[in-house]
Design an enzyme around this catalytic site. Structure first.
Site, PDB file in Angstrom:
ATOM      1  N   GLN A 142       5.556   9.954   0.083  1.00 46.81           N
ATOM      2  CA  GLN A 142       6.600   8.923   0.149  1.00 46.81           C
ATOM      3  C   GLN A 142       8.162   9.477   0.674  1.00 46.81           C
ATOM      4  O   GLN A 142       9.000   8.721   1.316  1.00 46.81           O
ATOM      5  CB  GLN A 142       6.736   7.940  -1.006  1.00 46.81           C
ATOM      6  CG  GLN A 142       5.574   6.894  -0.826  1.00 46.81           C
ATOM      7  CD  GLN A 142       4.505   7.556  -1.984  1.00 46.81           C
ATOM      8  OE1 GLN A 142       4.681   8.281  -2.842  1.00 46.81           O
ATOM      9  NE2 GLN A 142       3.149   7.169  -1.697  1.00 46.81           N
TER      10      GLN A 142
ATOM     11  N   ASN B  21       0.800  -1.204  -0.139  1.00 51.64           N
ATOM     12  CA  ASN B  21      -0.042  -0.031   0.095  1.00 51.64           C
ATOM     13  C   ASN B  21       0.760   1.281   0.003  1.00 51.64           C
ATOM     14  O   ASN B  21       1.239   1.450   1.036  1.00 51.64           O
ATOM     15  CB  ASN B  21      -0.961   0.070   1.279  1.00 51.64           C
ATOM     16  CG  ASN B  21      -2.076   0.955   1.079  1.00 51.64           C
ATOM     17  OD1 ASN B  21      -1.659   2.012   0.490  1.00 51.64           O
ATOM     18  ND2 ASN B  21      -3.036   0.741   1.862  1.00 51.64           N
ATOM     19  N   ASP B  22       1.133   1.740  -1.139  1.00 46.95           N
ATOM     20  CA  ASP B  22       2.076   2.921  -1.458  1.00 46.95           C
ATOM     21  C   ASP B  22       1.467   4.072  -0.330  1.00 46.95           C
ATOM     22  O   ASP B  22       2.359   5.181  -0.328  1.00 46.95           O
ATOM     23  CB  ASP B  22       2.060   3.328  -2.727  1.00 46.95           C
ATOM     24  CG  ASP B  22       3.126   2.609  -3.537  1.00 46.95           C
ATOM     25  OD1 ASP B  22       3.857   2.169  -3.086  1.00 46.95           O
ATOM     26  OD2 ASP B  22       2.812   2.457  -4.888  1.00 46.95           O
ATOM     27  N   CYS B  23       0.302   4.081  -0.147  1.00 44.63           N
ATOM     28  CA  CYS B  23      -0.231   5.482   0.568  1.00 44.63           C
ATOM     29  C   CYS B  23      -0.162   5.094   2.243  1.00 44.63           C
ATOM     30  O   CYS B  23      -0.639   6.148   2.750  1.00 44.63           O
ATOM     31  CB  CYS B  23      -1.576   5.598   0.189  1.00 44.63           C
ATOM     32  SG  CYS B  23      -1.649   5.658  -1.740  1.00 44.63           S
TER      33      CYS B  23
ATOM     34  N   ASN C  84       2.125   5.726   4.612  1.00 48.23           N
ATOM     35  CA  ASN C  84       3.207   6.101   4.708  1.00 48.23           C
ATOM     36  C   ASN C  84       3.605   6.611   6.129  1.00 48.23           C
ATOM     37  O   ASN C  84       3.276   7.789   6.500  1.00 48.23           O
ATOM     38  CB  ASN C  84       3.329   7.632   3.827  1.00 48.23           C
ATOM     39  CG  ASN C  84       2.737   7.403   2.547  1.00 48.23           C
ATOM     40  OD1 ASN C  84       1.856   8.031   2.000  1.00 48.23           O
ATOM     41  ND2 ASN C  84       3.346   6.208   1.796  1.00 48.23           N
TER      42      ASN C  84
END
Ligand code: BGC
Ligand code: NOJ
Length: 811
Positions: free
Chosen positions: A499, A482-484, A486
């Site tokens: 990021q 999940n790149d989101c 953070n």
């Protein structure tokens, strides 16, 4: 509501109105030269890299939408129209668009003139071919004018869209005979040009946009078409284009065809010119000669059809459910090819300028592609591994043209290393080609650091094993899948990266999701070690895995589901004490797929919680409750309005994880229910709600918290393609390549009485027929190969070239 239908025999989706809810596109080309084309002939072409070698221009957020492309104008008296409706939007008497495997055919009819526009990229060549066939259906002769039109991009799409002070002065073309050469920057460092050609001499041409369109004209009302024709303009700077004019007299009942092409040509430095300022056209002329006749065009198209027929013959199912069959046999695999080629670079949502190839994305794409062309998968694995750092971590993305890692979003996404094991393991199981592990592969693209691929996998494993936090769970780094999420980045100013602002990595924040991955892919690595006789290493790995598994069941467990993470302050993310974001889909899917909590019953509990809390009629949302305000300690996930993207959207990519997890527990009814909810063919009927193409997956469908619940976005380039193919072919239909053979162990709805699969595996063909006389969801009572019983359920590898018949009786 539908806007077309599936033609299963021709493997096409036939669109019957140009006014689809969004442009519905297709991908032409599967090697180096690519074209995206919409149902109204919008789109763009590029060679290998959509940012650095863009041939034609496209404006993603233009209004009207989708105005640039490969348009053909017809002038019939005062009536000006396009067979694909755009850009003039003149109402048509008849329209259809057939998106097929690597080709698109658009047909329009107006005032008894019909025009058929066929487009494809031939196998093994760097060009787009178009054939335009004009037919006069009227009783009287027709005097018509026909104009093809496209707009060149000045190669670097990013620069093309921003550096106008320079670019308005650099554009250069040459017009020669029936060809228009786009040679901007060829005078200096470039050794490539583009060429647009036709197989007939045009009456006139234009290469300057303001001549063809008019300074204040528009593609909907091009000056040359409305007024007195093309003016033989030669572009000096500004916007180079290719437009040609053909005048034709068509007798009643007669048809004429025109062949066009858009090619990409590279010349060696020493062969760039034939005279000062005159480019060497020999290679372009040879290309034109390859496609100068209808017979050549037809032969190239047949070759393409043969390529796809052969490719898709490797996995073919027949279940009696036509929607399921068409997804598995055609469209899901087709999308897997596209995602393999594009990663997340170029679509109608991905501009081709930003992301290049993703490390984790490309590794996952392999899971759905490796059975199609294993040799290309092999090359890809080695390319990806070459961008890994010596400590096992990785650049998050790399540029397809250079194959070098880039630091645009940094490194330290701590799930990345384990995806390399996932990709390599899938390749080994598919091919049994153990030699790949001996291939010497650089670290950080530095040949002096090269090590065998096996050492890369080892470092992937070790990176996770040595980056654990205080609960014994893996550290998350910049983000995991999940790149989101953070958790180490605290971005307060608009425009900052979520990021890579600040340190972005920290010693506290942990991920339960990576714990699941470590157990799943760590075990895959352990199996590889054992196969290679590395028993001591395998034992050490098993110990490390057991410890992380225990941590997931303990600190990672919330009571009724797996927690998501611990943030930088050690607080729980994805637990009942959270005000919002109490439960996330990802750890439930990954941990249960890994078998974590299977024996203790926690796995089943976690999946029950998913069903109770995350299910919707359009699929499973990523989390609940949605975040309603920005949370500095969580990052981008809370930047999205509730119900969109990672903030409680239906992220299609992790729905198949639940399918696989349910199948892991033997729940065939539920697995198939989850599969069906997001599968495009099953939701074709609600195209007015879903809006994106009904033949491919979108990354995201708006969740129940969103005002536009059910609306798809970001179609085509998503890991959903590979994961759903894996979930349907391996988890539900149960045909699983293993290191030592092919296992057949279906997990299907009780109502499914049987099915057949033809599966190519390591050069042999397995004709599998599954019977389910007792209506069970899971369980194999007997398995026979050519009539002989196979005791342990794994069919030994058959000799290449052979065809075996496999009978599976469930019960
Ligand atoms: C998107 C993610 C994506 C990421 C890529 C984010 O804005 O929400 O889905 O993975 O960008 O960098
Ligand atoms: C899309 C990205 O391409 C992928 O890498 C990521 O895992 C998902 N979004 C989820 O954030």
């Amino acid at each position: 509501m539908r806007y077309g239908y599936f033609d299963d025999v021709r493997r096409e989706y036939v669109i019957t109105t140009p006014q689809t809810p969004l442009p519905w596109i297709n991908y032409l080309g599967s090697q180096d030269f690519f074209t995206l084309v919409s149902n109204t002939a919008g789109g763009y072409s590029f060679y290998r890299d959509a940012r650095l070698r863009r041939l034609t221009r496209y404006r993603y957020n233009n209004c009207p939408l989708d105005s640039e492309g490969f348009h053909i104008y017809i002038k019939d008296g005062d009536c000006v129209w396009n067979p694909g409706w755009q850009p003039t939007q003149t109402a048509l008497d008849r329209y259809s668009c057939r998106h097929g495997l690597g080709y698109t055919v658009i047909e329009g009819e107006k005032n008894a003139v019909s025009v058929r526009q066929e487009m494809f990229v031939p196998q093994g060549d760097n060009c787009l071919l178009l054939r335009v066939t004009v037919s006069n259906q009227a009783d009287a002769a027709k005097s018509l004018r026909l104009f093809p039109y496209l707009e060149f991009c000045l190669w670097d799409a990013m620069d093309d869209g921003s550096n106008f002070q320079r670019n308005f002065s650099t554009g250069e073309v040459e017009a020669a005979g029936a060809a228009i050469y786009h040679k901007t920057e060829y005078r200096e460092r470039r050794d490539h040009y583009a060429v647009f050609w036709s197989n007939r001499e045009p009456a006139a041409f234009d290469t300057a946009r303001e001549s063809f369109i008019g300074v204040y004209g528009s593609p909907a009302r091009p000056r040359a078409v409305l007024e007195d024709g093309c003016a033989n303009s030669v572009a000096h700077g500004w916007q180079p284009i290719a437009a040609q004019q053909f005048d034709l007299e068509l007798q009643p009942g007669r048809s004429e065809s025109f062949l066009f092409g858009l090619g990409y040509i590279e010349n060696p430095q020493s062969e760039k010119w034939v005279a000062p300022g005159v480019i060497n056209k020999a290679r372009a002329e040879a290309m034109m000669a390859r496609y100068a006749t209808d017979a050549q065009f037809d032969a190239a198209m047949e070759m393409l059809a043969g390529f796809w027929a052969e490719l898709l013959s490797g996995f073919k199912v027949s279940t009696g459910d036509e929607k399921l069959d068409r997804m598995v046999n055609t469209w899901n695999q087709y999308q897997c090819m596209v995602t393999f080629n594009m990663s997340r670079s170029a679509s109608y949502f991905e501009s081709g300028m930003g992301r290049g190839m993703g490390f984790r994305d490309s590794c996952q794409d392999l899971l759905g592609f490796v059975h199609m062309i294993p040799e290309r998968a092999r090359e890809r694995i080695l390319d990806i591994a070459a961008t890994q750092f010596p400590d096992g971590s990785a650049y998050h993305q790399y540029q397809p043209l250079t194959k070098k890692g880039n630091l645009d979003v940094g490194s330290g996404f701590n799930d990345d290393p384990l995806w390399l094991i996932a990709g390599a393991d899938a390749y080994l199981r598919e091919t049994g080609d153990w030699s790949i592990l001996d291939e010497s592969v650089p670290f950080d693209n530095d040949a002096s650091l090269a090590q065998p691929l096996m050492e890369h996998l080892r470092r992937s494993f070790t990176y996770t094993a040595t980056h654990l936090g205080s609960h014994g769970l893996p550290l998350i780094g910049r983000a995991d899948w999940n790149d989101c999420l953070n958790l180490n980045c605290f971005s307060e100013r608009p425009g900052e990266s979520f990021q890579i602002t600040g340190p972005s990595e920290g010693p506290v924040a942990e991920s339960v999701f990576i714990a699941g991955m470590f157990v799943k892919y760590g075990r895959a690595y352990t199996d590889i070690c054992r196969h290679l006789g590395l028993t001591r290493e395998a034992e050490a790995c098993e110990k490390a895995i057991a410890a992380v598994e225990a941590a997931a069941l303990d600190a990672g467990w919330d009571g009724a589901w797996f927690r998501r993470a611990f943030d930088a302050y050690g607080n729980v993310v994805g637990g009942k004490e959270c005000e919002e974001g109490q439960i996330f889909i990802e750890p439930q899917g990954m941990c249960v797929m890994a078998g974590i909590g299977k024996e203790s019953g926690q796995a089943a509990k976690a999946l029950k919680s998913v069903e109770e809390r995350l299910d919707t009629k359009y699929g499973i949302v990523l989390l609940q409750p949605a975040y309603t305000r920005y949370r500095l300690e969580l990052g981008e996930i809370s930047s999205y309005p509730p119900g969109y993207k990672e903030n409680a959207g239906i992220f299609c990519h992790n729905n198949p994880w639940i399918v696989c997890a349910e199948a892991e527990l033997g729940h065939g009814d539920r697995a198939f229910q989850v599969y069906r909810r997001t599968a495009p063919a099953y939701i074709e009927e609600i195209s007015e709600i879903h809006r994106t193409e009904p033949y491919v997956y979108s990354q995201m469908i708006a969740g129940k918290d969103a005002p536009s619940f059910g609306e798809g976005k970001n179609s085509w380039l998503t890991g959903t393609a590979a994961w759903t193919f894996l979930s349907i072919s391996q988890a539900i239909l149960g045909v699983k390549p293993c290191l030592d053979g092919l296992r057949v162990d279906p997990c299907i709805p009780a109502s499914m009485k049987g099915f057949t699969v033809s599966r190519r595996f390591r050069g042999a063909v397995y004709q599998i027929s599954v019977e389910n006389p007792d209506g069970v969801q899971r369980g194999v009572k007997a398995l026979y190969v050519n009539g002989d019983p196979v005791p342990d359920g794994v069919i030994p590898v058959q000799s290449a070239g052979s065809t075996v018949s496999v009978r599976v009786v469930m019960g």
